[in-house]
Scaffold this motif. Structure first.
Motif, PDB file in Angstrom:
ATOM      1  N   ASN A 129       0.799  -1.228   0.000  1.00  0.00           N
ATOM      2  CA  ASN A 129       0.000   0.000   0.000  1.00  0.00           C
ATOM      3  C   ASN A 129       0.829   1.275   0.000  1.00  0.00           C
ATOM      4  O   ASN A 129       0.422   2.279  -0.581  1.00  0.00           O
ATOM      5  N   LEU A 130       1.986   1.254   0.655  1.00  0.00           N
ATOM      6  CA  LEU A 130       2.790   2.477   0.762  1.00  0.00           C
ATOM      7  C   LEU A 130       4.117   2.354   0.021  1.00  0.00           C
ATOM      8  O   LEU A 130       4.426   3.174  -0.846  1.00  0.00           O
ATOM      9  N   ARG A 131       4.892   1.337   0.336  1.00  0.00           N
ATOM     10  CA  ARG A 131       6.158   1.141  -0.377  1.00  0.00           C
ATOM     11  C   ARG A 131       5.902   0.966  -1.867  1.00  0.00           C
ATOM     12  O   ARG A 131       6.652   1.491  -2.703  1.00  0.00           O
ATOM     13  N   GLY A 132       4.830   0.256  -2.213  1.00  0.00           N
ATOM     14  CA  GLY A 132       4.517   0.028  -3.624  1.00  0.00           C
ATOM     15  C   GLY A 132       4.239   1.312  -4.378  1.00  0.00           C
ATOM     16  O   GLY A 132       4.656   1.478  -5.526  1.00  0.00           O
ATOM     17  N   VAL A 133       3.543   2.249  -3.740  1.00  0.00           N
ATOM     18  CA  VAL A 133       3.275   3.545  -4.375  1.00  0.00           C
ATOM     19  C   VAL A 133       4.565   4.352  -4.491  1.00  0.00           C
ATOM     20  O   VAL A 133       4.842   4.982  -5.513  1.00  0.00           O
ATOM     21  N   TRP A 134       5.380   4.328  -3.431  1.00  0.00           N
ATOM     22  CA  TRP A 134       6.661   5.045  -3.444  1.00  0.00           C
ATOM     23  C   TRP A 134       7.575   4.523  -4.559  1.00  0.00           C
ATOM     24  O   TRP A 134       8.109   5.298  -5.364  1.00  0.00           O
ATOM     25  N   LEU A 135       7.753   3.210  -4.636  1.00  0.00           N
ATOM     26  CA  LEU A 135       8.598   2.629  -5.671  1.00  0.00           C
ATOM     27  C   LEU A 135       8.057   2.943  -7.064  1.00  0.00           C
ATOM     28  O   LEU A 135       8.824   3.303  -7.977  1.00  0.00           O
ATOM     29  N   SER A 136       6.755   2.801  -7.217  1.00  0.00           N
ATOM     30  CA  SER A 136       6.148   3.055  -8.529  1.00  0.00           C
ATOM     31  C   SER A 136       6.374   4.497  -8.960  1.00  0.00           C
ATOM     32  O   SER A 136       6.767   4.773 -10.100  1.00  0.00           O
ATOM     33  N   MET A 137       6.133   5.435  -8.043  1.00  0.00           N
ATOM     34  CA  MET A 137       6.327   6.834  -8.386  1.00  0.00           C
ATOM     35  C   MET A 137       7.791   7.127  -8.725  1.00  0.00           C
ATOM     36  O   MET A 137       8.077   7.907  -9.644  1.00  0.00           O
TER      37      MET A 137
END
Length: 263
Positions: A129-137
């Motif tokens: 939910n959080l690391r995934g958004v950070w990495l994607s961005m």
């Protein structure tokens, strides 16, 4: 008379709103992600669907190619840096750029008291939910910087705007998505990259249907002032608008799509 809705298709108009744009959708094989991928493809985008569910993702990509033109599925774990890097690399290899990215992949939490939650639950939810958004961005923005423009929409939740009992970890992760969104929006707006978020309320997805079962109709009547739950397509319309040039002056917003529940 022409429709005032830019996403409403008719027999007399070709899909131009996202014509030739490249759109990347994580968590794109079902629910809100699938509805968004379908809408953008219908409006002319070349869509890259990222998801862990290979069968569903391949099936959707094949259908979109048949109905609208170009679509690609890439099996992806957004919590893994190398997987996200490979996703963005494959997108650039196939289509040369990323015009808009929708970071929708996420997990839900089984209700639990904060003091009883485990470290494994924390790590599992935060990884996606959080690391995934950070990495994607990180990887999406690098690609967009080279192009000098782009739009990113992160999918948070109504729970990203309020507290929710017995869902402390999930709530923290979705609040975190909004913090990432706002800070990144400030940093990269000067580079022509607009970053925003949507905060869906209860949406009628297969997961929600399975989770609430026979209690869903009663829950729907009491969830918000509209007295119903939302449809994935309704969230997709908001995402598409935020990605489009129609929202060219919209930066750093956290848009509730919840039938008025937060209000």
């Amino acid at each position: 008379m022409l429709s005032t809705n830019p996403f409403a298709l008719s027999d007399t108009r070709a899909p131009l709103y996202f014509s030739d744009k490249v759109a990347l959708v994580t968590g794109g094989a079902s629910g809100i992600g699938m509805a968004t991928a379908e809408l953008l493809a219908r409006e002319g985008a070349r869509v890259v669907i990222a998801d862990r569910c290979r069968d569903d993702g391949e099936e959707l990509a094949a259908r979109l190619r048949h109905e609208y033109g170009q679509a690609l599925f890439v099996e992806t774990d957004v919590g893994c840096a190398s997987s996200v890097q490979a996703l963005v690399g494959r997108t650039l290899l196939e289509y040369g750029r990323i015009d808009c990215a929708i970071n929708n992949a996420g997990l839900s939490e089984t209700p639990v008291d904060l003091i009883d939650a485990s470290g494994e639950q924390w790590e599992r939810l935060m990884a996606v939910n959080l690391r995934g958004v950070w990495l994607s961005m990180q990887h999406q923005i690098r690609a967009m910087l080279d192009a000098g423009r782009g739009a990113i929409v992160n999918v948070s939740s109504r729970t990203g705007l309020v507290g929710k009992p017995r869902l402390a970890i999930y709530t923290a992760s979705k609040h975190g998505v909004l913090g990432l969104t706002r800070s990144a929006a400030i940093d990269y707006a000067p580079h022509g990259i607009r970053i925003n978020a949507v905060c869906p309320g209860l949406i009628h997805t297969p997961f929600v249907e399975q989770k609430f079962g026979d209690g869903l109709p009663e829950l729907a009547r009491t969830m918000n002032p509209l007295g119903r739950i939302g449809r994935p397509e309704e969230v997709a319309e908001c995402i598409a608008w935020l990605c489009s040039d129609a929202a060219s002056f919209v930066v750093g917003v956290s848009l509730p799509v919840d039938g008025g529940a937060v209000a």
